[in-house]
Write a protein that holds these residues in place. Structure first.
Motif, short mmCIF file in Angstrom:
data_model
loop_
_atom_site.label_atom_id
_atom_site.label_comp_id
_atom_site.label_asym_id
_atom_site.label_seq_id
_atom_site.Cartn_x
_atom_site.Cartn_y
_atom_site.Cartn_z
N GLN A 162 1.15 -2.19 -0.24
CA GLN A 162 0.26 -0.30 -0.30
C GLN A 162 0.62 1.20 -0.50
OE1 GLN A 162 -1.92 -0.71 3.98
NE2 GLN A 162 -4.05 -1.78 2.93
N HIS A 165 1.06 5.23 0.31
CA HIS A 165 0.56 6.23 0.89
C HIS A 165 1.87 7.72 0.38
CE1 HIS A 165 -1.56 4.26 3.22
NE2 HIS A 165 -0.31 3.32 3.67
N GLN A 184 -2.39 9.93 -1.45
CA GLN A 184 -3.80 9.72 -1.77
C GLN A 184 -3.04 8.42 -1.36
OE1 GLN A 184 -3.02 10.75 -6.07
NE2 GLN A 184 -4.43 12.49 -5.71
N ASN A 185 -3.48 7.41 -1.80
CA ASN A 185 -3.16 5.56 -1.49
C ASN A 185 -3.91 5.15 -2.44
OD1 ASN A 185 -2.73 6.83 1.53
ND2 ASN A 185 -5.09 6.18 2.14
N SER A 186 -2.82 4.45 -2.85
CA SER A 186 -2.96 3.13 -3.55
C SER A 186 -2.96 1.43 -3.42
CB SER A 186 -2.24 3.67 -4.67
OG SER A 186 -0.99 3.31 -4.61
N ASP A 187 -3.86 0.92 -3.79
CA ASP A 187 -3.19 -0.71 -3.27
C ASP A 187 -2.47 -1.59 -4.64
OD1 ASP A 187 -4.26 0.16 -0.39
OD2 ASP A 187 -5.82 -0.60 -0.92
#
Length: 219
Positions: free
Chosen positions: A80, A82, A86-89
């Motif tokens: 993950q 950060h 913004q967060n993205s998996d």
């Protein structure tokens, strides 16, 4: 090196009593092995084959474990990211989609085949082959699938994808906040189980079992 007399004595033996070393091509009389023994080439030391106990049952357990791990390994987040609020998996599947959407369709296809499609096909082939031996049915199909499996062995490259993930983690760790996901644990577990399966699933015993000579393949 065997002397000429030994080579002459091998000439009259039927093929099922002979074995050739895969590394140095030395032709040898096939030795009779007991459970958990292995035969090695006297010239180069290469392991010709082994006779392991409960090959079919142990291999089936590993194949089923690998199949259970396949979906979470490919679709749960590996890491993950950060960055700038913004967060993205990131998953294996999202990596394929990201490459395709970036205009690198060819690379996306290669990654999909080597990290997802071919590993799954290998596991399914191994499952069917083992079931044909265990149930004593459809061994001709098992022989065909096992040959197909051997052609695919060099194309499943989970370890290469894992190295790519580790390199990405090292490069991004100073640029953004990273947290490892459950998918990475499943992916590593899947890779280790497949390596273990390659060791346990003795090719010699599987070929013998598929030919009908040894129904239980070393039980």
């Amino acid at each position: 090196m065997p002397d000429p007399d030994d080579r002459d004595s091998l000439a009259g033996l039927p093929l099922d009593q002979l074995v050739a070393c895969h590394e140095c091509d030395l032709l040898l009389r096939k030795p009779e092995l007991k459970t958990d023994e292995k035969a090695q080439c006297p010239r180069c030391g290469y392991e010709l084959y082994a006779h392991r106990h409960n090959v079919v049952e142990r291999s089936l357990a590993l194949v089923l474990a690998a199949l259970l791990l396949y979906v979470p390994a490919n679709f749960l987040p590996i890491m993950q990211l950060h960055l700038l609020g913004q967060n993205s998996d990131d998953t294996v599947w999202s990596g394929v989609i990201g490459l395709y959407n970036s205009g690198m369709g060819g690379v996306a296809v290669v990654v999909f085949l080597c990290s997802m499609a071919i590993p799954l096909l290998k596991l399914l082939c191994q499952l069917v082959v083992l079931l044909t031996i265990r149930l004593n049915r459809g061994r001709s199909y098992g022989l065909l699938l096992y040959r197909f499996y051997h052609h695919m062995r060099d194309w499943g490259m989970l370890e290469v994808y894992l190295m790519g993930v580790l390199v990405a983690i090292v490069k991004l760790v100073d640029m953004a906040e990273l947290s490892l996901g459950l998918g990475l644990l499943c992916f590593v577990s899947l890779l280790l189980i497949q390596v273990w399966l390659e060791v346990v699933m003795s090719p010699h015993q599987i070929w013998v079992a598929l030919s009908g000579e040894d129904v239980h393949a070393g039980d």
